[in-house]
Design an enzyme around this catalytic site. Structure first.
Site, PDB file in Angstrom:
ATOM      1  N   GLN A   1     -18.165  40.292 109.151  1.00 17.04           N
ATOM      2  CA  GLN A   1     -18.862  39.077 109.620  1.00 17.04           C
ATOM      3  C   GLN A   1     -19.948  38.633 108.639  1.00 17.04           C
ATOM      4  O   GLN A   1     -20.130  37.447 108.403  1.00 17.04           O
ATOM      5  CB  GLN A   1     -19.470  39.314 110.998  1.00 17.04           C
ATOM      6  CG  GLN A   1     -18.506  38.927 112.098  1.00 17.04           C
ATOM      7  CD  GLN A   1     -19.038  39.225 113.484  1.00 17.04           C
ATOM      8  OE1 GLN A   1     -20.129  39.769 113.643  1.00 17.04           O
ATOM      9  NE2 GLN A   1     -18.255  38.892 114.486  1.00 17.04           N
TER      10      GLN A   1
ATOM     11  N   ASP B   1     -18.601  36.373 105.916  1.00 21.44           N
ATOM     12  CA  ASP B   1     -17.726  35.281 106.358  1.00 21.44           C
ATOM     13  C   ASP B   1     -18.300  33.910 105.984  1.00 21.44           C
ATOM     14  O   ASP B   1     -19.090  33.312 106.716  1.00 21.44           O
ATOM     15  CB  ASP B   1     -17.531  35.410 107.874  1.00 21.44           C
ATOM     16  CG  ASP B   1     -16.497  34.434 108.414  1.00 21.44           C
ATOM     17  OD1 ASP B   1     -16.171  33.465 107.711  1.00 21.44           O
ATOM     18  OD2 ASP B   1     -16.034  34.644 109.536  1.00 21.44           O
TER      19      ASP B   1
ATOM     20  N   SER C   1     -17.538  30.897 108.420  1.00 24.80           N
ATOM     21  CA  SER C   1     -18.417  30.826 109.595  1.00 24.80           C
ATOM     22  C   SER C   1     -19.819  30.374 109.219  1.00 24.80           C
ATOM     23  O   SER C   1     -20.410  29.539 109.908  1.00 24.80           O
ATOM     24  CB  SER C   1     -18.520  32.196 110.277  1.00 24.80           C
ATOM     25  OG  SER C   1     -17.315  32.517 110.878  1.00 24.80           O
TER      26      SER C   1
ATOM     27  N   TYR D   1      -7.211  32.203 115.306  1.00 24.97           N
ATOM     28  CA  TYR D   1      -7.000  30.791 114.983  1.00 24.97           C
ATOM     29  C   TYR D   1      -6.023  30.152 115.974  1.00 24.97           C
ATOM     30  O   TYR D   1      -5.140  30.812 116.501  1.00 24.97           O
ATOM     31  CB  TYR D   1      -6.440  30.641 113.572  1.00 24.97           C
ATOM     32  CG  TYR D   1      -7.452  30.940 112.494  1.00 24.97           C
ATOM     33  CD1 TYR D   1      -8.567  30.130 112.318  1.00 24.97           C
ATOM     34  CD2 TYR D   1      -7.303  32.034 111.652  1.00 24.97           C
ATOM     35  CE1 TYR D   1      -9.501  30.398 111.336  1.00 24.97           C
ATOM     36  CE2 TYR D   1      -8.231  32.316 110.659  1.00 24.97           C
ATOM     37  CZ  TYR D   1      -9.325  31.497 110.504  1.00 24.97           C
ATOM     38  OH  TYR D   1     -10.249  31.760 109.532  1.00 24.97           O
TER      39      TYR D   1
ATOM     40  N   ARG E   1     -11.432  38.200 109.685  1.00 19.12           N
ATOM     41  CA  ARG E   1     -12.361  38.001 110.787  1.00 19.12           C
ATOM     42  C   ARG E   1     -12.482  39.261 111.629  1.00 19.12           C
ATOM     43  O   ARG E   1     -12.032  39.334 112.769  1.00 19.12           O
ATOM     44  CB  ARG E   1     -11.916  36.807 111.591  1.00 19.12           C
ATOM     45  CG  ARG E   1     -12.636  35.631 111.013  1.00 19.12           C
ATOM     46  CD  ARG E   1     -12.079  34.396 110.850  1.00 19.12           C
ATOM     47  NE  ARG E   1     -13.172  33.523 110.403  1.00 19.12           N
ATOM     48  CZ  ARG E   1     -13.272  32.285 110.756  1.00 19.12           C
ATOM     49  NH1 ARG E   1     -12.397  31.727 111.536  1.00 19.12           N
ATOM     50  NH2 ARG E   1     -14.272  31.560 110.307  1.00 19.12           N
TER      51      ARG E   1
END
Ligand code: NAD
Length: 425
Positions: free
Chosen positions: A179, A182, A185, A280, A174
């Site tokens: 991104q 990902d 996500s 997290y 992350r």
């Protein structure tokens, strides 16, 4: 070599490769580009520079309930423009209303599922594959996709034994640079949207406030527990539909994000909670969890919809709503458990079922993102594409497995017959 023995179409080949082959077999390039040949014949002749080709196969999911097209027009076009030969599982686009011909027109070739595994250097898959499918892949090749490694450790072992490399897209780190790759996500975002749409459709009232001649209709009250990617999208969607939204997360850093979406952050002081370096949540102690349940049950009581998204990476989801809370809720209200597939946040929730307890609907829907399959596929396919192109070297026609790179060292779980990630050793 008699041209009539040549059956493979060279016309799409890059001039450089064409020249290499024509030098090898002593046939003029222009002749070669006009005739065809099969890879087999060339290999027999010892002139097929196989390593000079890079092919990717795109397989679907065995589970037709899954959206599972990790192929869309834009990404196939992109990969082909980089000189990557694309084969795909025939019918892969059916679930998103895209026929094989669309991909054929772009230069990709439909093949059987078996050929996807046996005929490509890298195999892209939206879901874990079976043991017998692993056997169809030759050693030294790469499997890439969403393979849910925590629940499929046997697959990792088999890949290791067969010397097949594994890129687990769930382990893309992350960081800002990653991104665009990902998958968690991109899918969680859509799942958060679907969670609101599905739960609102089960209410007997509308979401927004309406001032009508027949009286003022109150807006629905929505409580979102867990404000990660899915939770944020659930809040945004419920706000767009006009609901009054409250939210809670053990990571208090999200308070500002909740407020910026126009929702109210529910403050529950659990003492030290914190988050990991990847952002997290950490697991709560039993005392903290008990306190959370007790204080949030008051918010549940006044809510029409409760959406739970609480997850712990690599561990079962925490049980944050139990029957005693459900029993206090209004009849007709809806609790949608987004963690139902990873252990469940809500007591009594079942995968793909609506369980009614004292008039409260407890909803568990698997693979929520597949309800918007077109967008889910588009995002997934872009994520895969972005990883591949980041590490594909056009010169050598190979993937650069540079373990100095954070994205490689995190997402490549198996390489060269060895498990690379400490968690799975
Ligand atoms: P997730 O799916 O693992 O969990 C969902 C949410 O549940 C998290 O916000 C977590 O804090 C929360 N949660 C866990 N236990 C809870 C409990 N007992 N009660 C209430 N909530 C609880 O999370 P995610 O969506 O994958 O996001 C994790 C983090 O990573 C977030 O901070 C997110 O913004 C961040 N992120 C960063 C990037 C990036 O920088 N590239 C990309 C995606 C996500």
């Amino acid at each position: 070599v008699a041209p009539d023995r040549l059956r493979f179409d060279f016309s799409h080949m890059k001039p450089m490769i064409l020249k290499d082959i024509s030098d090898e077999i002593g046939m003029h390039e222009s002749t070669l580009s006009r005739v065809s040949n099969s890879k087999l014949i060339l290999t027999e002749l010892g002139v097929m520079p196989l390593k000079n080709f890079f092919s990717a196969s795109i397989s679907g999911s065995e589970n037709s309930e899954l959206h599972a097209a990790s192929a869309v027009r834009e990404t196939i076009k992109n990969l082909i423009s980089k000189g990557i030969e694309i084969i795909f599982e025939s019918g892969i686009g059916d679930g998103i209303h895209v026929g094989d011909q669309t991909f054929i027109d772009l230069g990709a070739k439909p093949v059987s599922r078996e050929s996807c595994f046996s005929d490509a250097e890298i195999i892209l898959t939206p879901s874990p594959i079976d043991d017998h499918e692993v056997k169809q892949i030759a050693g030294g090749k790469t499997l890439m996709g969403m393979v849910n490694p925590f629940d499929n450790q046997e697959l990792l072992k088999n890949l290791c034994d067969s010397n097949i490399n594994l890129v687990s897209m769930e382990f893309v780190p992350r960081i800002t640079r990653a991104q665009k790759m990902d998958v968690l996500s991109s899918q969680a975002n859509l799942a958060g949207y679907v969670a609101v749409i599905e739960s609102s459709s089960l209410l007997s009232s509308a979401m927004p406030m309406m001032m009508t001649a027949a009286g003022t209709l109150k807006p629905a009250r929505v409580f979102v527990i867990g404000v990660g990617v899915a939770g944020l999208q659930a809040i945004a969607t419920a706000k767009r539909l006009g609901a009054r939204v409250e939210a809670f997360d053990t990571r208090d850093v999200v308070e500002e994000q909740v407020q910026s979406l126009g929702a109210k952050f529910v403050k529950i002081d659990l003492g030290e909670t914190g988050e990991t370096s990847q952002g997290y949540a950490k697991e709560l102690t039993d005392e903290q969890l008990a306190k959370q349940k007790e204080l949030q049950s008051k918010v549940c009581e006044r809510s029409d919809i409760v959406i739970t998204t609480a997850q712990l990476f690599g561990r079962p989801a925490p049980r944050i709503i139990d029957n005693s809370t459900i029993k206090k809720m209004k009849r007709g209200s809806v609790v949608l458990d987004m963690a139902v597939e990873s252990g469940g946040n809500v007591e009594g929730s079942k995968v793909d079922e609506i369980v009614e307890v004292d008039g409260v609907k407890i909803v568990g829907i698997s693979n929520l993102a597949s309800k918007v399959a077109g967008h889910a596929s588009y995002a997934l396919s872009n994520n895969f594409n972005n990883w591949l192109l980041e590490f594909y070297d056009e010169e050598s026609k190979n993937i650069r497995f540079d373990f100095e790179d954070e994205i490689i060292s995190s997402s490549v779980l198996v390489f060269d017959g060895e498990v690379k990630n400490e968690r799975f050793k």
